[in-house]
Design an enzyme around this catalytic site. Structure first.
Site, PDB file in Angstrom:
ATOM      1  CB  THR A 133      -9.057  36.433   9.407  1.00  0.00           C
ATOM      2  OG1 THR A 133      -8.859  36.802  10.761  1.00  0.00           O
ATOM      3  CG2 THR A 133      -7.707  36.119   8.782  1.00  0.00           C
ATOM      4  N   GLY A 172     -14.355  29.942  12.069  1.00  0.00           N
ATOM      5  CA  GLY A 172     -14.775  28.617  12.506  1.00  0.00           C
ATOM      6  C   GLY A 172     -16.214  28.329  12.121  1.00  0.00           C
ATOM      7  CD  GLU A 415     -10.605  36.999  18.989  1.00  0.00           C
ATOM      8  OE1 GLU A 415     -11.125  35.968  18.550  1.00  0.00           O
ATOM      9  OE2 GLU A 415     -10.867  38.131  18.546  1.00  0.00           O
TER      10      GLU A 415
HETATM   11  C1  LIG Z   1      -8.665  27.678  24.880  1.00  0.00           C
HETATM   12  C2  LIG Z   1      -9.500  28.655  24.143  1.00  0.00           C
HETATM   13  C3  LIG Z   1     -10.038  29.636  25.074  1.00  0.00           C
HETATM   14  C4  LIG Z   1     -11.293  29.881  25.178  1.00  0.00           C
HETATM   15  C5  LIG Z   1     -12.273  29.166  24.334  1.00  0.00           C
HETATM   16  C6  LIG Z   1     -13.572  29.439  24.883  1.00  0.00           C
HETATM   17  C7  LIG Z   1     -14.241  30.575  24.574  1.00  0.00           C
HETATM   18  C8  LIG Z   1     -13.819  31.537  23.515  1.00  0.00           C
HETATM   19  C9  LIG Z   1     -14.691  31.363  22.325  1.00  0.00           C
HETATM   20  C10 LIG Z   1     -14.323  31.634  21.093  1.00  0.00           C
HETATM   21  C11 LIG Z   1     -12.934  31.999  20.801  1.00  0.00           C
HETATM   22  C12 LIG Z   1     -12.278  30.811  20.272  1.00  0.00           C
HETATM   23  C13 LIG Z   1     -11.760  30.890  19.090  1.00  0.00           C
HETATM   24  C14 LIG Z   1     -11.577  32.200  18.412  1.00  0.00           C
HETATM   25  C15 LIG Z   1     -11.425  31.970  16.964  1.00  0.00           C
HETATM   26  C16 LIG Z   1     -10.658  33.104  16.400  1.00  0.00           C
HETATM   27  C17 LIG Z   1     -11.271  34.247  16.023  1.00  0.00           C
HETATM   28  C18 LIG Z   1     -10.445  35.296  15.440  1.00  0.00           C
HETATM   29  O1  LIG Z   1      -9.261  35.194  15.304  1.00  0.00           O
HETATM   30  S1  LIG Z   1     -11.323  36.708  15.021  1.00  0.00           S
HETATM   31  C19 LIG Z   1     -10.113  37.728  14.249  1.00  0.00           C
HETATM   32  C20 LIG Z   1      -9.127  38.282  15.269  1.00  0.00           C
HETATM   33  N1  LIG Z   1      -8.274  39.227  14.635  1.00  0.00           N
HETATM   34  C21 LIG Z   1      -7.521  40.092  15.322  1.00  0.00           C
HETATM   35  O2  LIG Z   1      -7.439  40.069  16.529  1.00  0.00           O
HETATM   36  C22 LIG Z   1      -6.772  41.103  14.488  1.00  0.00           C
HETATM   37  C23 LIG Z   1      -5.598  41.663  15.252  1.00  0.00           C
HETATM   38  N2  LIG Z   1      -5.329  43.008  14.765  1.00  0.00           N
HETATM   39  C24 LIG Z   1      -5.783  44.105  15.465  1.00  0.00           C
HETATM   40  O3  LIG Z   1      -6.373  44.024  16.500  1.00  0.00           O
HETATM   41  C25 LIG Z   1      -5.462  45.436  14.884  1.00  0.00           C
HETATM   42  O4  LIG Z   1      -5.251  45.370  13.531  1.00  0.00           O
HETATM   43  C26 LIG Z   1      -4.216  46.073  15.540  1.00  0.00           C
HETATM   44  C27 LIG Z   1      -4.602  46.442  16.913  1.00  0.00           C
HETATM   45  C28 LIG Z   1      -3.133  45.043  15.571  1.00  0.00           C
HETATM   46  C29 LIG Z   1      -3.725  47.270  14.769  1.00  0.00           C
HETATM   47  O5  LIG Z   1      -4.831  47.894  14.273  1.00  0.00           O
HETATM   48  P1  LIG Z   1      -4.668  49.361  13.651  1.00  0.00           P
HETATM   49  O6  LIG Z   1      -5.907  49.791  13.036  1.00  0.00           O
HETATM   50  O7  LIG Z   1      -3.417  49.397  12.846  1.00  0.00           O
HETATM   51  O8  LIG Z   1      -4.569  50.129  14.970  1.00  0.00           O
HETATM   52  P2  LIG Z   1      -3.386  50.957  15.560  1.00  0.00           P
HETATM   53  O9  LIG Z   1      -2.288  50.067  15.983  1.00  0.00           O
HETATM   54  O10 LIG Z   1      -3.091  52.096  14.650  1.00  0.00           O
HETATM   55  O11 LIG Z   1      -4.182  51.452  16.800  1.00  0.00           O
HETATM   56  C30 LIG Z   1      -5.264  52.354  16.576  1.00  0.00           C
HETATM   57  C31 LIG Z   1      -5.877  52.638  17.874  1.00  0.00           C
HETATM   58  O12 LIG Z   1      -6.903  51.695  18.120  1.00  0.00           O
HETATM   59  C32 LIG Z   1      -6.708  51.085  19.366  1.00  0.00           C
HETATM   60  N3  LIG Z   1      -7.204  49.725  19.242  1.00  0.00           N
HETATM   61  C33 LIG Z   1      -6.737  48.770  18.410  1.00  0.00           C
HETATM   62  N4  LIG Z   1      -7.464  47.641  18.580  1.00  0.00           N
HETATM   63  C34 LIG Z   1      -8.387  47.924  19.537  1.00  0.00           C
HETATM   64  C35 LIG Z   1      -9.428  47.168  20.154  1.00  0.00           C
HETATM   65  N5  LIG Z   1      -9.630  45.886  19.836  1.00  0.00           N
HETATM   66  N6  LIG Z   1     -10.214  47.766  21.070  1.00  0.00           N
HETATM   67  C36 LIG Z   1      -9.979  49.059  21.399  1.00  0.00           C
HETATM   68  N7  LIG Z   1      -9.007  49.851  20.876  1.00  0.00           N
HETATM   69  C37 LIG Z   1      -8.228  49.264  19.945  1.00  0.00           C
HETATM   70  C38 LIG Z   1      -5.239  51.148  19.600  1.00  0.00           C
HETATM   71  O13 LIG Z   1      -4.981  51.059  20.994  1.00  0.00           O
HETATM   72  C39 LIG Z   1      -4.925  52.504  19.048  1.00  0.00           C
HETATM   73  O14 LIG Z   1      -5.318  53.461  19.964  1.00  0.00           O
HETATM   74  P3  LIG Z   1      -4.447  54.810  20.062  1.00  0.00           P
HETATM   75  O15 LIG Z   1      -4.374  55.367  18.657  1.00  0.00           O
HETATM   76  O16 LIG Z   1      -3.108  54.361  20.557  1.00  0.00           O
HETATM   77  O17 LIG Z   1      -5.206  55.640  21.027  1.00  0.00           O
HETATM   78  C1  LIG Z   2      -7.169  28.101  14.658  1.00  0.00           C
HETATM   79  C2  LIG Z   2      -7.533  29.458  14.138  1.00  0.00           C
HETATM   80  C3  LIG Z   2      -8.851  29.887  14.174  1.00  0.00           C
HETATM   81  C4  LIG Z   2      -9.193  31.135  13.668  1.00  0.00           C
HETATM   82  N1  LIG Z   2     -10.508  31.517  13.686  1.00  0.00           N
HETATM   83  C5  LIG Z   2     -10.847  32.715  13.140  1.00  0.00           C
HETATM   84  C6  LIG Z   2     -12.220  33.127  13.116  1.00  0.00           C
HETATM   85  O1  LIG Z   2     -13.089  32.401  13.575  1.00  0.00           O
HETATM   86  N2  LIG Z   2     -12.525  34.319  12.551  1.00  0.00           N
HETATM   87  C7  LIG Z   2     -11.563  35.155  12.019  1.00  0.00           C
HETATM   88  O2  LIG Z   2     -11.900  36.226  11.520  1.00  0.00           O
HETATM   89  N3  LIG Z   2     -10.238  34.795  12.059  1.00  0.00           N
HETATM   90  C8  LIG Z   2      -9.878  33.607  12.594  1.00  0.00           C
HETATM   91  N4  LIG Z   2      -8.556  33.233  12.628  1.00  0.00           N
HETATM   92  C9  LIG Z   2      -7.560  34.083  11.973  1.00  0.00           C
HETATM   93  C10 LIG Z   2      -6.690  34.803  12.993  1.00  0.00           C
HETATM   94  O3  LIG Z   2      -7.399  35.843  13.585  1.00  0.00           O
HETATM   95  C11 LIG Z   2      -5.440  35.313  12.249  1.00  0.00           C
HETATM   96  O4  LIG Z   2      -4.704  34.195  11.844  1.00  0.00           O
HETATM   97  C12 LIG Z   2      -4.596  36.195  13.166  1.00  0.00           C
HETATM   98  O5  LIG Z   2      -5.263  37.415  13.386  1.00  0.00           O
HETATM   99  C13 LIG Z   2      -3.209  36.460  12.578  1.00  0.00           C
HETATM  100  O6  LIG Z   2      -3.320  37.056  11.308  1.00  0.00           O
HETATM  101  P1  LIG Z   2      -2.587  36.353  10.062  1.00  0.00           P
HETATM  102  O7  LIG Z   2      -2.909  34.925  10.081  1.00  0.00           O
HETATM  103  O8  LIG Z   2      -2.906  37.155   8.853  1.00  0.00           O
HETATM  104  O9  LIG Z   2      -1.031  36.495  10.378  1.00  0.00           O
HETATM  105  P2  LIG Z   2      -0.140  37.780  10.020  1.00  0.00           P
HETATM  106  O10 LIG Z   2      -0.728  38.991  10.616  1.00  0.00           O
HETATM  107  O11 LIG Z   2       0.170  37.759   8.582  1.00  0.00           O
HETATM  108  O12 LIG Z   2       1.159  37.409  10.893  1.00  0.00           O
HETATM  109  C14 LIG Z   2       2.235  36.691  10.322  1.00  0.00           C
HETATM  110  C15 LIG Z   2       3.507  37.170  11.000  1.00  0.00           C
HETATM  111  O13 LIG Z   2       3.672  38.573  10.724  1.00  0.00           O
HETATM  112  C16 LIG Z   2       3.897  39.270  11.940  1.00  0.00           C
HETATM  113  N5  LIG Z   2       3.289  40.609  11.885  1.00  0.00           N
HETATM  114  C17 LIG Z   2       2.111  40.947  11.308  1.00  0.00           C
HETATM  115  N6  LIG Z   2       1.839  42.249  11.519  1.00  0.00           N
HETATM  116  C18 LIG Z   2       2.856  42.738  12.271  1.00  0.00           C
HETATM  117  C19 LIG Z   2       3.149  44.015  12.824  1.00  0.00           C
HETATM  118  N7  LIG Z   2       2.327  45.067  12.653  1.00  0.00           N
HETATM  119  N8  LIG Z   2       4.278  44.144  13.548  1.00  0.00           N
HETATM  120  C20 LIG Z   2       5.101  43.083  13.744  1.00  0.00           C
HETATM  121  N9  LIG Z   2       4.890  41.842  13.234  1.00  0.00           N
HETATM  122  C21 LIG Z   2       3.781  41.687  12.501  1.00  0.00           C
HETATM  123  C22 LIG Z   2       3.216  38.439  13.004  1.00  0.00           C
HETATM  124  O14 LIG Z   2       3.790  38.689  14.282  1.00  0.00           O
HETATM  125  C23 LIG Z   2       3.483  37.021  12.532  1.00  0.00           C
HETATM  126  O15 LIG Z   2       4.769  36.621  12.986  1.00  0.00           O
HETATM  127  C24 LIG Z   2      -8.184  31.981  13.125  1.00  0.00           C
HETATM  128  C25 LIG Z   2      -6.852  31.556  13.096  1.00  0.00           C
HETATM  129  C26 LIG Z   2      -6.522  30.308  13.607  1.00  0.00           C
HETATM  130  C27 LIG Z   2      -5.080  29.866  13.578  1.00  0.00           C
END
Ligand SMILES: CC/C=C\C/C=C\C/C=C\C/C=C\CC/C=C/C(=O)SCCNC(=O)CCNC(=O)[C@H](O)C(C)(C)COP(=O)(O)OP(=O)(O)OC[C@H]1O[C@@H](n2cnc3c(N)ncnc32)[C@H](O)[C@@H]1OP(=O)(O)O
Ligand SMILES: Cc1cc2nc3c(=O)[nH]c(=O)nc-3n(C[C@H](O)[C@H](O)[C@H](O)COP(=O)(O)OP(=O)(O)OC[C@H]3O[C@@H](n4cnc5c(N)ncnc54)[C@H](O)[C@@H]3O)c2cc1C
Length: 647
Positions: A133, A172, A415
């Site tokens: 992110t 994190g 996530e």
């Molecule tokens: C209480 C807590 C619980 C447990 C704790 C204990 C253990 C856990 C330990 C650690 C975890 C704890 C904390 C985590 C900290 C946080 C970390 C993070 O947040 S990391 C960053 C996470 N970020 C995201 O998840 C980003 C979200 N966005 C996306 O995934 C993609 O951008 C999105 C899918 C939304 C769209 O992507 P885009 O490129 O626009 O794809 P599109 O929609 O066009 O789809 C393309 C194509 O790809 C397929 N696809 C998309 N994602 C995936 C995937 N992940 N795997 C496989 N395939 C994927 C999608 O289906 C599509 O396919 P088709 O074209 O339809 O065939």
């Molecule tokens: C506590 C915490 C820990 C985290 N840890 C990590 C980490 O360790 N590593 C890491 O890489 N990231 C981490 N993140 C980041 C996290 O993965 C992002 O915050 C998350 O993926 C959401 O993206 P964003 O914050 O940019 O929100 P945005 O994507 O900007 O979302 C904001 C709003 O826009 C809307 N929106 C966005 N896109 C769309 C769409 N295509 N269609 C409809 N609505 C949409 C959402 O629904 C939401 O309401 C962490 C976040 C938090 C809160």
């Protein structure tokens, strides 16, 4: 370990609420002498680091931490998750080290890279996080701006953060804790873009911990929760790393700059699927914790009278309190059951992918998205309900319900933000509908979408309710497809039609998720219950029944739209629900005791096993630094002159 597993594996349930001999929790130095609420932001972090190093050393000692143990075993070692609740009310600064850094190397590294880096990471010789992110993008991964330009002349990648919005933001442990991380960056070779790729990057000098040249690091500041996770920011200034630091299990860059694509560009997103799968189990644990605190407190707390002639009753005897809390017990069981089922699906698909079969990855992605969303959405809502059900004392940090809420609600965003992930599942459902309409076979969890049989007479049974939820999901998906088709026929682009239908798509996705959860919960408990005593089997089936009827009543509007449920059925369902509350009430405390969460893990004045709520509340209150003296210095500095008109 889920309740069902505990019950199945321990026929006579032995409560082990006392510190076990030679157990990590018997080390009192793990715990805070004064509640961390009274520490400064900086002190909280430093105290968390103190506890982290002790915790990991003890964990390695007591968990007989075998070098050969796989990541999957480690992560499923629920004990670590649960014990971490005891040591860290909020998550530790190294949560991402185990939770994402190690899994990312395991999932994205070549065997040689895994051999080298996993050894160092699992021995805690290096500490890492997962940096994807950015300040400007979290959801839209393809919009991430950090670049990795390959330089064939030096066989290096040049990492760069071209804008403020490209700064990595949130990972994190990134602020001051880790010295390595897996960075997701846009790969360019000779000006050509090759998509998002994972890079293992050293951030700090291993001896001095100083940021390396070209690396800017810091923490992002105070948050709603997870105050000790040390979420940070990271920027690169043309920072060079060797070619072998790109994790090349899926795609490769050869020395001369030739790019070798992997079987699918989405494999680079694999770590996210893994974490979403793990989160479902994490939510079950959080729900068990909150339910234990609130149910036990509701058995201790007496307030008001049901009959004026009787003494004040346990608040758990109010049916409204049972309505608030018994679903929490069932929800924890539902998600721990689904988590194990999803884990088996995950490991199965990973196994198939190891032999090159990618066929089931889309279904796994859709399932991981939907179960992560519904588990985090439901549990954060129900943890807040547990807090509210405990009245004023639930508002105290010493109850541990506010912290637990912070942990749960964070997972609605990280996530993959929940709305975005539901739209991902909706994408899969619409494609399945279009595929099924052409007579092609659908995946096991989506096959019901093609049930074209006439809507049957509604039955107030588990089969009837589960079939009803499937009807709702299929009906909603069909309505979405019809609306999109209609808009496109009117000349709207598919993308605009999708956006205009997205509220319905999210609802269809949630309905699908609930159908999957109800069916899985019911079938998994039926399978496990066969090995249980009749009384135990009965209470588990009561919880499954409660869960299904609860959600049928919660989604009555949908059932009225898409099934043949009639008013008399609804009246009967409501009565069924109230009868179940009455049946389960006598076992409520026994059921939360069966989660077997020790006092140190509950970390709660309201949920302790001995029920000494008021004494514990007072003990904690007296730990406030303000109570060290009867008159605080601010009286003399401010109040007194103010009250005498001199300020
Ligand atoms: C209480 C807590 C619980 C447990 C704790 C204990 C253990 C856990 C330990 C650690 C975890 C704890 C904390 C985590 C900290 C946080 C970390 C993070 O947040 S990391 C960053 C996470 N970020 C995201 O998840 C980003 C979200 N966005 C996306 O995934 C993609 O951008 C999105 C899918 C939304 C769209 O992507 P885009 O490129 O626009 O794809 P599109 O929609 O066009 O789809 C393309 C194509 O790809 C397929 N696809 C998309 N994602 C995936 C995937 N992940 N795997 C496989 N395939 C994927 C999608 O289906 C599509 O396919 P088709 O074209 O339809 O065939
Ligand atoms: C506590 C915490 C820990 C985290 N840890 C990590 C980490 O360790 N590593 C890491 O890489 N990231 C981490 N993140 C980041 C996290 O993965 C992002 O915050 C998350 O993926 C959401 O993206 P964003 O914050 O940019 O929100 P945005 O994507 O900007 O979302 C904001 C709003 O826009 C809307 N929106 C966005 N896109 C769309 C769409 N295509 N269609 C409809 N609505 C949409 C959402 O629904 C939401 O309401 C962490 C976040 C938090 C809160």
């Amino acid at each position: 370990m889920g309740l069902v597993d505990q019950l199945v594996n321990q026929p006579h349930y032995t409560l082990v609420n006392q510190p076990r001999e030679n157990d990590i929790l018997s080390h009192k130095e793990l715990f805070d002498s004064i509640p961390e609420e009274y520490l400064s932001h900086k002190e909280k972090y430093e105290n968390a680091i103190r506890k982290t190093v002790l915790y990991y050393r003890l964990m390695q000692k007591y968990q007989n931490y075998k070098e050969g143990s796989t990541i999957l075993d480690e992560t499923r070692a629920n004990y670590r998750n649960l014990v971490s609740f005891a040591v860290f009310k909020d998550y530790p600064p190294l949560m991402l080290h185990n939770g994402m850094f190690i899994p990312a190397i395991a999932g994205q590294g070549t065997p040689e890279q895994q051999k080298h880096w996993l050894k160092r990471a699992k021995n805690m010789e290096i500490l890492g996080t997962y940096a994807q992110t950015e300040l400007g993008h979290g959801t839209f991964i393809r919009g991430l701006e950090t670049t990795a330009e390959y330089d064939p002349s030096t066989e290096e990648f040049v990492l760069h953060s071209p804008t403020l919005t490209s700064y990595k933001w949130w990972p994190g442990g990134l602020g001051h804790t880790v010295n390595y991380c897996v960075v997701m960056a846009q790969l360019y070779i000779r000006g050509r873009h090759h998509g998002m790729q994972p890079f293992l990057v050293q951030l700090r000098d291993e001896a001095t911990h100083m940021p390396l040249p070209g690396v800017k690091l810091g923490e992002i500041g105070a948050k709603l929760g997870l105050s000790t996770v040390n979420n940070g920011f990271l920027a690169f200034e043309h920072h060079r790393i060797p070619r072998d630091r790109m994790l090349m299990k899926n795609a490769q860059v050869l020395k001369d700059g030739t790019f070798v694509a992997g079987p699918s560009s989405k494999l680079a997103y694999g770590t996210m699927i893994y974490v979403r799968v793990i989160i479902v189990n994490g939510m079950a644990n959080l729900m068990a914790k909150a339910a234990t605190i609130a149910v036990r407190y509701s058995a201790v707390r007496r307030q008001s009278q049901i009959k004026p002639s009787e003494p004040e009753c346990q608040i758990l005897d109010y049916v409204t309190q049972q309505h608030k809390l018994l679903i929490c017990i069932a929800t924890s069981l539902a998600f721990s059951t689904c988590a194990r089922w999803l884990w088996d699906v995950y490991t199965g698909v990973m196994g198939q992918m190891e032999s090159g079969n990618m066929d089931h990855l889309p279904e796994l992605h859709a399932l991981a998205c939907s179960l992560k969303v519904v588990s985090t959405m439901d549990v954060s809502g129900l943890v807040e309900r547990c807090r509210l059900a405990c009245g004023g004392h639930g508002f105290m940090h010493s109850s541990n319900l506010p912290y637990t809420y912070g942990l749960a609600t964070a997972a609605c965003t990280y996530e993959g933000e929940n709305t975005v992930l539901l739209l991902q599942t909706a994408r899969s459902l619409v494609k399945a509908w279009q595929k099924g309409s052409k007579g092609k076979p659908l995946s096991p969890t989506e096959a019901y979408l093609m049930d074209k049989s006439p809507v049957p007479k509604w039955e107030n049974t588990l089969d009837g309710i589960i079939a009803g939820f499937r009807r709702v999901s299929a009906g909603k998906v069909q309505d979405c497809v019809s609306k999109i088709d209609k808009l496109v026929k009117m000349g709207t682009s598919y993308e605009d039609a999708w956006n205009q239908t997205s509220v319905r798509l999210v609802a269809a996705s949630e309905a699908h998720s609930r159908a999957v959860i109800l069916a899985t919960f019911r079938s998994e408990v039926s399978r496990a219950a066969a090995a249980l005593s009749p009384p135990l089997s009965r209470v588990l089936h009561q919880l499954v029944h409660l869960y299904c009827v609860y959600w049928a009543l919660e989604r009555l509007g949908d059932l009225l739209l898409y099934t043949s449920i009639a008013e008399r059925d609804v009246q009967e369902l409501q009565q069924q629900y109230e009868d179940l509350l009455q049946k389960i009430r006598p076992n409520a405390v026994g059921l939360v005791d069966a989660f077997d969460l020790r006092d140190e893990i509950l970390n709660s004045t309201l949920g302790a096993y001995d029920g000494r709520v008021y004494e514990r509340l007072m003990e904690e209150a007296l730990k406030s630094p303000l109570n060290a003296e009867p008159v605080n210095q601010s009286f003399h500095q401010y109040l007194k002159p103010f009250m005498h008109g001199k300020l």
